[in-house]
Design an enzyme around this catalytic site. Structure first.
Site, PDB file in Angstrom:
ATOM      1  N   ARG A  77       0.830  -1.205   0.000  1.00 30.49           N
ATOM      2  CA  ARG A  77       0.000   0.000   0.000  1.00 30.49           C
ATOM      3  C   ARG A  77       0.868   1.260   0.000  1.00 30.49           C
ATOM      4  O   ARG A  77       0.555   2.247  -0.670  1.00 30.49           O
ATOM      5  CB  ARG A  77      -0.915  -0.021   1.226  1.00 30.49           C
ATOM      6  CG  ARG A  77      -1.877   1.171   1.331  1.00 30.49           C
ATOM      7  CD  ARG A  77      -2.861   0.934   2.465  1.00 30.49           C
ATOM      8  NE  ARG A  77      -3.865   1.989   2.559  1.00 30.49           N
ATOM      9  CZ  ARG A  77      -3.841   2.972   3.452  1.00 30.49           C
ATOM     10  NH1 ARG A  77      -2.841   3.041   4.325  1.00 30.49           N
ATOM     11  NH2 ARG A  77      -4.795   3.880   3.483  1.00 30.49           N
TER      12      ARG A  77
ATOM     13  N   HIS B 273       0.664   4.234  -2.711  1.00 23.16           N
ATOM     14  CA  HIS B 273       0.402   5.622  -2.341  1.00 23.16           C
ATOM     15  C   HIS B 273       1.544   6.545  -2.765  1.00 23.16           C
ATOM     16  O   HIS B 273       1.315   7.722  -3.067  1.00 23.16           O
ATOM     17  CB  HIS B 273       0.160   5.722  -0.832  1.00 23.16           C
ATOM     18  CG  HIS B 273      -1.225   5.309  -0.433  1.00 23.16           C
ATOM     19  ND1 HIS B 273      -1.862   5.798   0.683  1.00 23.16           N
ATOM     20  CD2 HIS B 273      -2.101   4.450  -1.013  1.00 23.16           C
ATOM     21  CE1 HIS B 273      -3.070   5.264   0.769  1.00 23.16           C
ATOM     22  NE2 HIS B 273      -3.231   4.429  -0.242  1.00 23.16           N
ATOM     23  N   ASP B 274       2.755   6.033  -2.804  1.00 18.40           N
ATOM     24  CA  ASP B 274       3.872   6.846  -3.270  1.00 18.40           C
ATOM     25  C   ASP B 274       3.726   7.154  -4.757  1.00 18.40           C
ATOM     26  O   ASP B 274       3.900   8.301  -5.186  1.00 18.40           O
ATOM     27  CB  ASP B 274       5.192   6.121  -3.014  1.00 18.40           C
ATOM     28  CG  ASP B 274       6.405   6.961  -3.405  1.00 18.40           C
ATOM     29  OD1 ASP B 274       6.418   8.164  -3.074  1.00 18.40           O
ATOM     30  OD2 ASP B 274       7.323   6.413  -4.035  1.00 18.40           O
TER      31      ASP B 274
ATOM     32  N   ASN C 199      -3.611   8.540   4.575  1.00 16.46           N
ATOM     33  CA  ASN C 199      -2.424   7.979   5.217  1.00 16.46           C
ATOM     34  C   ASN C 199      -2.393   8.146   6.732  1.00 16.46           C
ATOM     35  O   ASN C 199      -1.796   7.327   7.443  1.00 16.46           O
ATOM     36  CB  ASN C 199      -1.152   8.628   4.642  1.00 16.46           C
ATOM     37  CG  ASN C 199      -0.935   8.279   3.184  1.00 16.46           C
ATOM     38  OD1 ASN C 199      -1.241   7.172   2.749  1.00 16.46           O
ATOM     39  ND2 ASN C 199      -0.417   9.227   2.420  1.00 16.46           N
TER      40      ASN C 199
ATOM     41  N   HIS D  96      -5.650  -6.009  -2.683  1.00 17.78           N
ATOM     42  CA  HIS D  96      -6.461  -6.109  -1.467  1.00 17.78           C
ATOM     43  C   HIS D  96      -6.682  -7.556  -1.051  1.00 17.78           C
ATOM     44  O   HIS D  96      -7.432  -7.818  -0.113  1.00 17.78           O
ATOM     45  CB  HIS D  96      -7.799  -5.405  -1.660  1.00 17.78           C
ATOM     46  CG  HIS D  96      -7.695  -3.915  -1.587  1.00 17.78           C
ATOM     47  ND1 HIS D  96      -8.726  -3.062  -1.940  1.00 17.78           N
ATOM     48  CD2 HIS D  96      -6.681  -3.109  -1.195  1.00 17.78           C
ATOM     49  CE1 HIS D  96      -8.341  -1.808  -1.771  1.00 17.78           C
ATOM     50  NE2 HIS D  96      -7.099  -1.810  -1.324  1.00 17.78           N
ATOM     51  N   THR D  97      -6.029  -8.477  -1.732  1.00 24.57           N
ATOM     52  CA  THR D  97      -5.998  -9.856  -1.235  1.00 24.57           C
ATOM     53  C   THR D  97      -5.183  -9.943   0.052  1.00 24.57           C
ATOM     54  O   THR D  97      -5.276 -10.925   0.786  1.00 24.57           O
ATOM     55  CB  THR D  97      -5.418 -10.807  -2.293  1.00 24.57           C
ATOM     56  OG1 THR D  97      -5.512 -12.151  -1.809  1.00 24.57           O
ATOM     57  CG2 THR D  97      -3.947 -10.503  -2.584  1.00 24.57           C
TER      58      THR D  97
ATOM     59  N   SER E 142      -6.108 -13.203   4.394  1.00 21.88           N
ATOM     60  CA  SER E 142      -5.537 -11.855   4.332  1.00 21.88           C
ATOM     61  C   SER E 142      -4.024 -11.789   4.491  1.00 21.88           C
ATOM     62  O   SER E 142      -3.430 -10.736   4.291  1.00 21.88           O
ATOM     63  CB  SER E 142      -6.182 -10.964   5.400  1.00 21.88           C
ATOM     64  OG  SER E 142      -6.011 -11.530   6.687  1.00 21.88           O
TER      65      SER E 142
END
Length: 328
Positions: free
Chosen positions: A64, A68-69, A97, A196-197, A252
């Site tokens: 993540r 996001h970077d 964040n 998102h796994t 997860s």
């Protein structure tokens, strides 16, 4: 060498994307650190493995963080995958964040070990890019080859992060537009959403679907009934449950295609995830990945390479930070 084998854009940003894609091809190199830091992959892999061993959520956190970077900054010039999310202040304080982005200390530790082995050589951006690959690989996901040579940016922007990062409450059209603004297409939306796994979401993000969907005072009607009951137990309708964690899929801590199987069964945790089934094009891709995990793995690696090349800084521009949290 490593040991493994749309929506309309403005003309200027589109030119910038195409031009920089050409530069990336020329300036990033698969052998960039072979001589200057031959132990790079070994050091990063060990750092990520140690972190995941201590906290299985860390694999998702590192993936993540890389996403996001690469999604934040603006064109002219386009500086996206530039390690800006690692700088203190700015993006760290943005709503997507704040109190949720994790893994900074893992990158700090890896960078510290790299500075001992090959001081001043490996950028924080390349460290984060490689750490994300290792996080996926070490949790059972695909391996993809990476070219290196990214330099670190000098600025970070809270405002840009708030505006540009896709959110869990946004409609699919908005998310697709934000991907397109970075040169990513609809397929990339579906494939990268498969990240998102891994991991969890805070109940504060999930509860509107469970108790007051779109201000209706009722649950999201698209949610599977038994899944809804399970989520309401994990995330009861009380303020103190906002920080509780709900798994993004049933496995997860393992990178697999269960995420897509859950979407097919109306059991996606986030509204933005389940929205993939509301469109014929994205929905058909979801069904395909739910049936063919190796196709998902192949396409995920390709989309990750594509994302990791968005607006990178190379050559003599930017810098190689000594400390990922501050500019030199």
């Amino acid at each position: 060498m490593e040991n493994h084998s749309l929506p309309k854009l403005h003309i200027a940003p589109l030119f910038c994307l195409l031009f920089l894609t050409s530069l990336v091809t020329c300036q990033l190199n698969y052998t960039f650190y072979d001589d200057s830091c031959p132990s790079l992959t070994k050091i990063v892999r060990y750092g990520v493995w140690t972190a995941i061993s201590n906290d299985t959520r860390m694999a998702a956190s590192l993936l993540r963080l890389h996403f996001h970077d690469c999604f934040v900054n603006v064109c002219m010039p386009l500086h996206c995958c530039d390690g800006s999310v690692l700088l203190d202040g700015g993006e760290k304080n943005a709503l997507p964040n704040l109190n949720s982005a994790r893994g900074f200390e893992v990158i700090d530790s890896i960078k510290s070990n790299l500075e001992k082995a090959c001081p001043g050589v490996v950028s924080c951006t390349d460290v984060l890019t490689l750490a994300a690959r290792e996080a996926v690989y070490l949790t059972g996901g695909p391996y993809w080859s990476l070219a290196f040579g990214r330099r670190d940016g000098l600025t970070t922007s809270e405002t840009a992060a708030n505006e540009q990062l896709p959110g869990p409450f946004e409609p699919l059209e908005n998310i697709t537009q934000k991907f397109a603004a970075k040169g990513l297409d609809t397929k990339d939306v579906v494939v990268l959403s498969g990240g998102h796994t891994l991991g969890f979401a805070q109940c504060g993000v999930v509860k509107p679907r469970l108790f007051d969907f779109a201000g209706s005072g009722r649950p999201d009607p698209s949610l599977d009934a038994s899944f809804l009951q399970t989520l309401q137990s994990t995330c009861p309708n009380r303020n103190e449950s906002n920080s509780n964690l709900a798994p993004l899929d049933a496995s997860s801590s393992k990178f697999d295609n269960v995420y897509y199987k859950l979407l097919v069964n109306s059991s996606g945790l986030l509204r933005s995830d389940q929205a993939l089934m509301s469109d014929n094009v994205t929905g058909s891709m979801v069904v395909g990945y739910s049936k063919f995990p190796f196709l998902f793995y192949k396409d995920f690696g390709a989309s990750m390479v594509k994302m990791a090349g968005i607006g990178v800084i190379t050559g003599s521009n930017g810098e190689v930070r000594k400390n990922c949290r501050v500019v030199n």
